[in-house]
Structures are given as C-alpha cells and as structure tokens.
Design a protein around this motif. Structure first.
Motif, PDB file in Angstrom:
ATOM      1  N   UNK A 232       8.707   3.554  -4.222  1.00 28.67           N
ATOM      2  CA  UNK A 232       8.083   2.253  -3.962  1.00 28.67           C
ATOM      3  C   UNK A 232       9.076   1.115  -4.189  1.00 28.67           C
ATOM      4  N   UNK A 233       9.898   1.236  -5.222  1.00 27.28           N
ATOM      5  CA  UNK A 233      10.921   0.216  -5.469  1.00 27.28           C
ATOM      6  C   UNK A 233      11.936   0.174  -4.336  1.00 27.28           C
ATOM      7  N   UNK A 234      12.304   1.331  -3.817  1.00 28.83           N
ATOM      8  CA  UNK A 234      13.239   1.372  -2.695  1.00 28.83           C
ATOM      9  C   UNK A 234      12.638   0.693  -1.472  1.00 28.83           C
TER      10      UNK A 234
ATOM     11  N   UNK B  70      18.067   2.609   6.227  1.00 36.18           N
ATOM     12  CA  UNK B  70      17.088   2.834   5.162  1.00 36.18           C
ATOM     13  C   UNK B  70      16.161   3.987   5.522  1.00 36.18           C
ATOM     14  N   UNK B  71      16.114   4.967   4.676  1.00 33.55           N
ATOM     15  CA  UNK B  71      15.106   6.026   4.778  1.00 33.55           C
ATOM     16  C   UNK B  71      14.496   6.211   3.400  1.00 33.55           C
TER      17      UNK B  71
ATOM     18  N   UNK C  72      12.937  -3.080  -2.131  1.00 30.67           N
ATOM     19  CA  UNK C  72      14.208  -3.725  -2.421  1.00 30.67           C
ATOM     20  C   UNK C  72      15.382  -3.259  -1.577  1.00 30.67           C
ATOM     21  N   UNK C  73      15.183  -2.270  -0.722  1.00 32.09           N
ATOM     22  CA  UNK C  73      16.325  -1.663  -0.041  1.00 32.09           C
ATOM     23  C   UNK C  73      17.151  -2.669   0.753  1.00 32.09           C
TER      24      UNK C  73
ATOM     25  N   UNK D  93      16.463   4.326  -7.839  1.00 28.27           N
ATOM     26  CA  UNK D  93      16.575   3.301  -6.793  1.00 28.27           C
ATOM     27  C   UNK D  93      17.950   2.653  -6.877  1.00 28.27           C
ATOM     28  N   UNK D  94      18.938   3.326  -6.309  1.00 25.52           N
ATOM     29  CA  UNK D  94      20.340   2.916  -6.408  1.00 25.52           C
ATOM     30  C   UNK D  94      20.976   3.181  -5.042  1.00 25.52           C
TER      31      UNK D  94
END
Length: 293
Positions: free
Chosen positions: A104-106, A133-134, A109-110, A80-81
C-alpha cells in the motif's frame, strides 16, 4: 546494447546472491545498493529484490536464465524501497509479494520515490517513469499477522520506523537469514529513513530469529553472520549513549557530533560517511525527545 549481466554468487546449494555496491545510490553504481537473493525450490524460483530500474531488472532476469535455464516465478519486495523494487516489471510472468502495508505504501509513494531515485542516479534512471511501477499484488499480513510461511521461507515483519516495516526471511531448510534494511555485514547500520530505537528493538528480535543461522544476507557488503547483528546492536547502544550525554549537557550540536568517538567500530566505519549521517540522525531524535519533555 543492454547492461552487463550481473554475476550470480553461490551462497549455498540452490541459493545465490547478486552483490550490491556499498553506500548510497549514485550515477556510478546506478542504484544497485541492495543485493538480490535467489532461491530455487523445486519448480519455483524465488527472487528477493528485483533491482533499482527496469534495465537492471532485465539484466538480472537475463543473467538468471543464462545461468539456470529458467525464469523467476516469484519476486519478493521486502520493503518500500525503490532500489529493490523498480525491477519488478522485468519479471512479467512472476508473482510479486510484499507485506500488505508495504504494498500500500508503494502504491501511494512510488512516483515520488522514483523521482528522487532518478535524481540520485542520473542517466541510469532515464527509464524511471510511471511505467516502471509494478506494485505487488500478492500480500502478506493483510489479516494482521506479523509472521508466517511463504514458499521456502519463514517470514517476520519487523519495523525500521513508525509505519515502515521490512520483511525478514529465513529459509526453512537452510541456516540462512535474509534481513534487508536491517543488516550491513562488515559495516555499521545505515539509519537513513529509520528510528534508532525501533531499529535496536528489531535487531534484538532478529537475533532471536537468526539463532543457529550460519549465514546472514543483508542490504549490501559481503555475506554476514549473526556477529554482524550483535555488532549493529552494540554500535547503536554506544552511539545513542554518546549522543544522549552530549544533548543533556547542552553541547553545541556540530562540535559534539564531530567529537563523538567510537574506536571499537573502526574496522566497520569505512570512510565514515554513514557514521556521520547516523550521528546527525540520532542527535535529531534525542534533541526532539528532550524538547517534548
């Protein structure tokens, strides 16, 4: 006019990489601080890391079509970067893969990550809004698995911090390992957003995964080898020992951090900026641990 097409650098037959700038994201490098890796497997073309912005992703997609005459079929986001995942929208027909917890983190937090990245890269982040965001919809490890197979790769999920894992990939038919977020060839590891103890444990695991590998592709810098993994481990052990001794002696933080000397890693320290940040992070870890006792 679009961005210049990035060059595809051959690594091995059917394997290429797009090199990244060293250091942190800035307006000058446009966030291109995580290299991308491309693997052709029969009728599928796998891309590891899609770039930091839709525009960079579009330039990468164009470069791939010009050089290889085909489109990317699968994109992998190793963690997730935002610098390696905000180009996902440039590959609309490709499947996008990630660890289930990373995806899920993306999703959570995206938007926040985009805002921070846009601030770091200035005008290069002009198109960084929610339309960029995708979130990956192809999930690995949703069943609790921490390793498996995907296309031409064997994969392992290794932690960088609590609740933060990265996907390590090893090509089954080539002695090549991809370890974004864990290895910086010819440099010292960047501990931003990590915990040094977990990084050290993951590097030990990575050393076993990479046994017999000829090439290790990391976050940025040149193509590496398993010696880069060993050097990262030595650096973390040395840095943690130096910081621990000074924390135990009750030394002043600023003076002690500045006084730490690790000459054996001199060729890898570059301008020393990452090393200074690493010292500060490990100091906070050790100091917090001492308060909990």
């Amino acid at each position: 006019m679009g961005l210049p097409l990035p060059p595809l650098e051959p690594v091995a037959p059917q394997v290429w990489r797009v090199a990244a700038a060293e250091g942190e994201s800035t307006p000058d490098n446009g966030g291109m601080v995580t290299e991308s890796v491309l693997v052709l497997e029969r009728d599928r073309l796998w891309l590891v890391g899609s770039g930091p912005t839709p525009a960079r992703g579009e330039a990468l997609a164009c470069a791939i079509e010009v050089a290889l005459g085909r489109k990317v079929t699968d994109v992998i986001n190793t963690r997730a970067h935002p610098e390696l995942a905000m180009g996902n929208t440039a590959f609309p027909s490709a499947r996008v893969w990630a660890l289930d917890d990373v995806a899920r983190a993306m999703g959570k937090r995206c938007s926040e990550c985009l805002t921070r990245l846009a601030q770091r890269i200035g005008g290069a982040g002009a198109r960084l809004d929610d339309s960029a965001i995708r979130v990956p919809d192809k999930r690995l490890g949703a069943d609790g698995a921490s390793q498996g197979q995907l296309g031409p790769f064997q994969w392992w999920a290794l932690p960088r911090a609590k609740g933060e894992r990265t996907l390590v990939l090893r090509l089954r038919e080539r002695p090549i390992v991809i370890a974004q977020g864990l290895v910086w060839p010819a440099a010292v590891p960047n501990l931003r957003d990590t915990e040094s103890t977990l990084m050290l444990d993951s590097l030990r695991a990575l050393r076993g995964i990479a046994k017999g590998a000829v090439t290790v592709l990391g976050e940025q810098g040149p193509t590496g080898t398993t010696e880069d993994i060993n050097s990262h481990m030595d650096y973390l052990v040395s840095l943690r020992a130096a910081v621990r001794a000074r924390v135990r002696n009750g030394a002043d933080a600023n003076a002690a951090i500045e006084a730490i000397s690790l000459p054996m890693f001199g060729k890898r320290l570059g301008n020393g900026e990452i090393d200074v940040l690493n010292r500060q992070r490990v100091w906070r870890e050790m100091e917090n641990a001492s308060f909990r006792r």
